[in-house]
Design a protein around this motif. Structure first.
Motif, mmCIF file in Angstrom:
data_model
loop_
_atom_site.group_PDB
_atom_site.id
_atom_site.type_symbol
_atom_site.label_atom_id
_atom_site.label_comp_id
_atom_site.label_asym_id
_atom_site.label_seq_id
_atom_site.Cartn_x
_atom_site.Cartn_y
_atom_site.Cartn_z
ATOM 1 N N ARG A 127 -8.657 4.221 2.061
ATOM 2 C CA ARG A 127 -7.568 5.172 2.212
ATOM 3 C C ARG A 127 -6.744 4.871 3.415
ATOM 4 O O ARG A 127 -5.406 5.358 3.531
ATOM 5 N N ALA A 128 -7.209 4.139 4.432
ATOM 6 C CA ALA A 128 -6.617 4.158 5.894
ATOM 7 C C ALA A 128 -6.138 2.719 5.739
ATOM 8 O O ALA A 128 -5.185 2.356 6.636
ATOM 9 N N LYS A 129 -5.955 1.801 4.822
ATOM 10 C CA LYS A 129 -5.743 0.560 4.787
ATOM 11 C C LYS A 129 -4.162 0.547 4.329
ATOM 12 O O LYS A 129 -3.820 1.499 3.583
ATOM 13 N N PRO A 130 -3.194 -0.230 5.005
ATOM 14 C CA PRO A 130 -1.874 -0.156 4.710
ATOM 15 C C PRO A 130 -1.649 -0.583 3.230
ATOM 16 O O PRO A 130 -2.618 -1.454 2.712
ATOM 17 N N ARG A 131 -0.664 -0.192 2.394
ATOM 18 C CA ARG A 131 -0.578 -0.520 1.229
ATOM 19 C C ARG A 131 1.062 -0.302 1.021
ATOM 20 O O ARG A 131 1.815 0.362 1.566
ATOM 21 N N ARG A 132 1.444 -1.253 -0.071
ATOM 22 C CA ARG A 132 3.039 -1.119 -0.267
ATOM 23 C C ARG A 132 3.162 -0.149 -1.525
ATOM 24 O O ARG A 132 2.398 -0.244 -2.578
ATOM 25 N N ILE A 133 4.331 0.629 -1.560
ATOM 26 C CA ILE A 133 4.562 1.437 -2.537
ATOM 27 C C ILE A 133 5.935 0.893 -3.086
ATOM 28 O O ILE A 133 6.959 0.804 -2.707
ATOM 29 N N ALA A 134 5.747 0.587 -4.508
ATOM 30 C CA ALA A 134 6.955 0.141 -5.323
ATOM 31 C C ALA A 134 8.004 1.311 -5.605
ATOM 32 O O ALA A 134 7.789 2.345 -5.634
ATOM 33 N N VAL A 135 9.183 0.813 -5.515
ATOM 34 C CA VAL A 135 10.189 1.751 -5.795
ATOM 35 C C VAL A 135 10.828 1.435 -6.959
ATOM 36 O O VAL A 135 11.235 0.178 -7.409
ATOM 37 N N ASP A 136 10.910 2.575 -7.755
ATOM 38 C CA ASP A 136 11.183 2.390 -9.204
ATOM 39 C C ASP A 136 12.873 2.805 -9.202
ATOM 40 O O ASP A 136 13.101 3.553 -8.704
ATOM 41 N N HIS A 137 13.587 1.878 -9.539
ATOM 42 C CA HIS A 137 14.861 1.666 -9.592
ATOM 43 C C HIS A 137 15.395 1.790 -10.990
ATOM 44 O O HIS A 137 16.712 1.984 -11.016
ATOM 45 N N SER A 138 14.811 2.087 -11.771
ATOM 46 C CA SER A 138 15.370 2.311 -13.196
ATOM 47 C C SER A 138 15.330 3.743 -13.636
ATOM 48 O O SER A 138 16.129 3.907 -14.669
ATOM 49 N N SER A 139 14.818 4.638 -12.994
ATOM 50 C CA SER A 139 14.996 5.902 -13.338
ATOM 51 C C SER A 139 15.536 6.801 -12.100
ATOM 52 O O SER A 139 15.256 6.641 -11.067
ATOM 53 N N PRO A 140 16.234 7.883 -12.500
ATOM 54 C CA PRO A 140 17.172 8.416 -11.283
ATOM 55 C C PRO A 140 16.079 9.476 -10.684
ATOM 56 O O PRO A 140 16.073 10.054 -9.702
ATOM 57 N N GLU A 141 15.129 9.927 -11.437
ATOM 58 C CA GLU A 141 13.604 10.808 -11.038
ATOM 59 C C GLU A 141 12.885 10.017 -10.405
ATOM 60 O O GLU A 141 12.475 9.062 -11.130
ATOM 61 N N PRO A 142 12.193 10.408 -9.339
ATOM 62 C CA PRO A 142 11.174 9.828 -8.764
ATOM 63 C C PRO A 142 9.787 10.126 -9.506
ATOM 64 O O PRO A 142 9.709 11.052 -10.001
ATOM 65 N N LYS A 143 9.095 8.926 -9.569
ATOM 66 C CA LYS A 143 7.719 9.103 -10.418
ATOM 67 C C LYS A 143 6.539 9.619 -9.523
ATOM 68 O O LYS A 143 6.850 9.251 -8.299
#
Length: 146
Positions: A125-141
């Motif tokens: 849980r402390a390791k850095p991780r990348r979060i993908a950005v969804d650009h196909s939907s106007p609402e955040p998932k």
């Protein structure tokens, strides 16, 4: 991350080095240590020369790691007259406060050539991780942190 917050413990360690007092179970002597981060783990080395591996205790309780060891006098037999005795005997102890970023359940320990080595992994849980950005939907998932 390792945290050390006891300045009195360091003072006790220096006093024991200067005056050569022995450690006891109620007041153990400090042991020298090095600690560093290597990739996704912390590595800690404790100098414990001449200590039987069976005389080393490692305990973790509530993110506090306690290392205890005892160097007992060697039976020399009859007719032996000690000329110089400078090697410290008694009980040695050190406590490390492990931060929440470390995985205290997966600590690995090894003892070789008088050096106790601990490897403490960084918690997932402390390791850095990348979060993908969804650009196909106007609402955040909803992003699952696990």
């Amino acid at each position: 991350m390792l945290m050390r917050t006891d300045p009195f413990r360091e003072f006790d360690r220096l006093t024991q080095q200067v005056f050569g007092t022995q450690g006891t179970w109620s007041r153990p002597a400090a042991m020298p240590m090095d600690a560093y981060r290597s990739g996704d783990e912390f590595v800690v080395h404790f100098d414990l020369p001449g200590i039987d591996p069976d005389a080393i205790e490692l305990d973790v309780e509530r993110n506090v790691l306690t290392v205890k060891a005892e160097r007992r006098p060697i039976e020399r037999g009859d007719g032996v007259e000690m000329q110089v005795a400078e090697r410290p005997l008694g009980v040695f102890s050190r406590q490390l406060f492990l931060g929440d970023a470390l995985d205290a359940d997966r600590i690995a320990a090894g003892y070789e050539q008088g050096v106790l080595t601990l490897r403490i992994p960084v918690a997932e849980r402390a390791k850095p991780r990348r979060i993908a950005v969804d650009h196909s939907s106007p609402e955040p998932k909803q992003i699952n942190a696990n």
